[in-house]
Design an enzyme around this catalytic site. Structure first.
Site, mmCIF file in Angstrom:
data_model
loop_
_atom_site.group_PDB
_atom_site.id
_atom_site.type_symbol
_atom_site.label_atom_id
_atom_site.label_comp_id
_atom_site.label_asym_id
_atom_site.label_seq_id
_atom_site.Cartn_x
_atom_site.Cartn_y
_atom_site.Cartn_z
ATOM 1 N N HIS A 17 0.844 -1.204 0.000
ATOM 2 C CA HIS A 17 0.000 0.000 0.000
ATOM 3 C C HIS A 17 0.883 1.261 0.000
ATOM 4 C CE1 HIS A 17 -3.041 -2.688 2.285
ATOM 5 N NE2 HIS A 17 -3.611 -2.439 1.125
ATOM 6 N N LYS A 41 -15.177 -8.612 4.227
ATOM 7 C CA LYS A 41 -14.061 -8.944 5.119
ATOM 8 C C LYS A 41 -14.323 -8.327 6.486
ATOM 9 C CE LYS A 41 -10.754 -7.963 1.360
ATOM 10 N NZ LYS A 41 -9.650 -7.045 0.994
ATOM 11 N N ARG A 90 -2.079 -5.930 -8.258
ATOM 12 C CA ARG A 90 -1.013 -6.905 -8.014
ATOM 13 C C ARG A 90 -1.004 -7.884 -9.172
ATOM 14 N NH1 ARG A 90 -3.228 -7.576 -2.065
ATOM 15 N NH2 ARG A 90 -5.034 -7.211 -3.365
ATOM 16 N N SER A 128 -2.906 -8.005 3.099
ATOM 17 C CA SER A 128 -3.061 -7.865 4.550
ATOM 18 C C SER A 128 -3.352 -9.208 5.218
ATOM 19 C CB SER A 128 -4.182 -6.872 4.866
ATOM 20 O OG SER A 128 -3.914 -5.630 4.271
HETATM 21 P P1 ADP Z 1 -10.019 -3.624 -0.280
HETATM 22 O O1 ADP Z 1 -10.638 -4.469 0.769
HETATM 23 O O2 ADP Z 1 -10.782 -2.396 -0.624
HETATM 24 O O3 ADP Z 1 -9.525 -4.382 -1.493
HETATM 25 P P2 ADP Z 1 -7.274 -3.490 0.623
HETATM 26 O O4 ADP Z 1 -6.747 -2.782 1.807
HETATM 27 O O5 ADP Z 1 -7.141 -4.970 0.594
HETATM 28 O O6 ADP Z 1 -8.754 -3.015 0.469
HETATM 29 O O7 ADP Z 1 -6.602 -2.891 -0.672
HETATM 30 C C1 ADP Z 1 -6.735 -1.554 -1.031
HETATM 31 C C2 ADP Z 1 -6.142 -1.361 -2.397
HETATM 32 O O8 ADP Z 1 -4.735 -1.615 -2.346
HETATM 33 C C3 ADP Z 1 -6.674 -2.308 -3.471
HETATM 34 O O9 ADP Z 1 -6.717 -1.601 -4.683
HETATM 35 C C4 ADP Z 1 -5.643 -3.396 -3.538
HETATM 36 O O10 ADP Z 1 -5.604 -4.017 -4.813
HETATM 37 C C5 ADP Z 1 -4.391 -2.601 -3.283
HETATM 38 N N1 ADP Z 1 -3.329 -3.410 -2.717
HETATM 39 C C6 ADP Z 1 -3.349 -4.194 -1.631
HETATM 40 N N2 ADP Z 1 -2.170 -4.799 -1.417
HETATM 41 C C7 ADP Z 1 -1.358 -4.354 -2.412
HETATM 42 C C8 ADP Z 1 -0.013 -4.618 -2.771
HETATM 43 N N3 ADP Z 1 0.740 -5.471 -2.103
HETATM 44 N N4 ADP Z 1 0.459 -3.989 -3.853
HETATM 45 C C9 ADP Z 1 -0.326 -3.149 -4.565
HETATM 46 N N5 ADP Z 1 -1.586 -2.879 -4.294
HETATM 47 C C10 ADP Z 1 -2.104 -3.462 -3.228
#
Ligand code: ADP
Length: 160
Positions: A17, A41, A90, A128
């Protein structure tokens, strides 16, 4: 002024992130990272805890705001005078879900664009959930999450 909104669960924030945030800051004048709940989630950390970890791990970055939102993301984006949603990409596994969401949002409001930012190779596999799983079993998280997140995860899982 180009303001972009980066929404997510950030439960907790990972270096993937942070990498997306840093890249976005190179493109836009201001980035608002906003914590929301994904109804699919159940969150491990409260919204306040997630915001705190984001704030602490981005305190050196300029032109960045950490916020939270409830309800429809499009309404939130408009209320912030923004027309840009940032999402991280990703692997191919993210694509279908993100594609569907971005197109749905466009059907509802054609003025708001979703921009995808690809993360650094090292973080392609990172999310996460995997971080929480590793922390639960006592694994080191070196280089995957900010220090404050590693500390909070240890606290969380040593209690349970
Ligand atoms: P959500 O539940 O809205 O998907 P996340 O916190 O899991 O929220 O992810 C928020 C954003 O960050 C999403 O667009 C996700 O694809 C992106 N994201 C999460 N992990 C990574 C990572 N390791 N690299 C790039 N983008 C990421």
């Amino acid at each position: 002024m180009k303001i972009a909104v980066y929404p997510g669960s950030f439960d907790p924030v990972t270096n993937g992130h942070i990498d997306v945030i840093e890249r976005a800051l190179k493109i836009f004048d201001k980035v608002i990272v906003t914590v929301g709940d994904n109804p699919e989630k159940g969150p491990t950390f409260t919204t306040e805890e997630r915001m705190e970890m984001l704030k602490e791990s981005t305190k050196e970055l300029k032109n960045l705001e950490i916020d939270s939102f409830e309800g429809l993301l499009l309404d939130y984006v408009k209320s912030k005078d923004s027309k840009i949603i940032i999402r991280g990409l990703r692997a191919v596994s993210d694509f279908e879900f993100e594609f569907q969401r971005a197109l749905m949002n466009r059907v509802v409001n054609n003025e708001i664009e979703t921009i995808f930012i690809m993360t650094k190779e090292n973080y392609v596999y990172l999310n996460s959930s995997i971080v929480k799983e590793m922390a639960m079993f006592g694994s080191k998280l070196n280089g995957l999450v900010p220090e404050i997140v590693e500390k909070k995860l240890r606290e969380k899982f040593s209690k349970s």
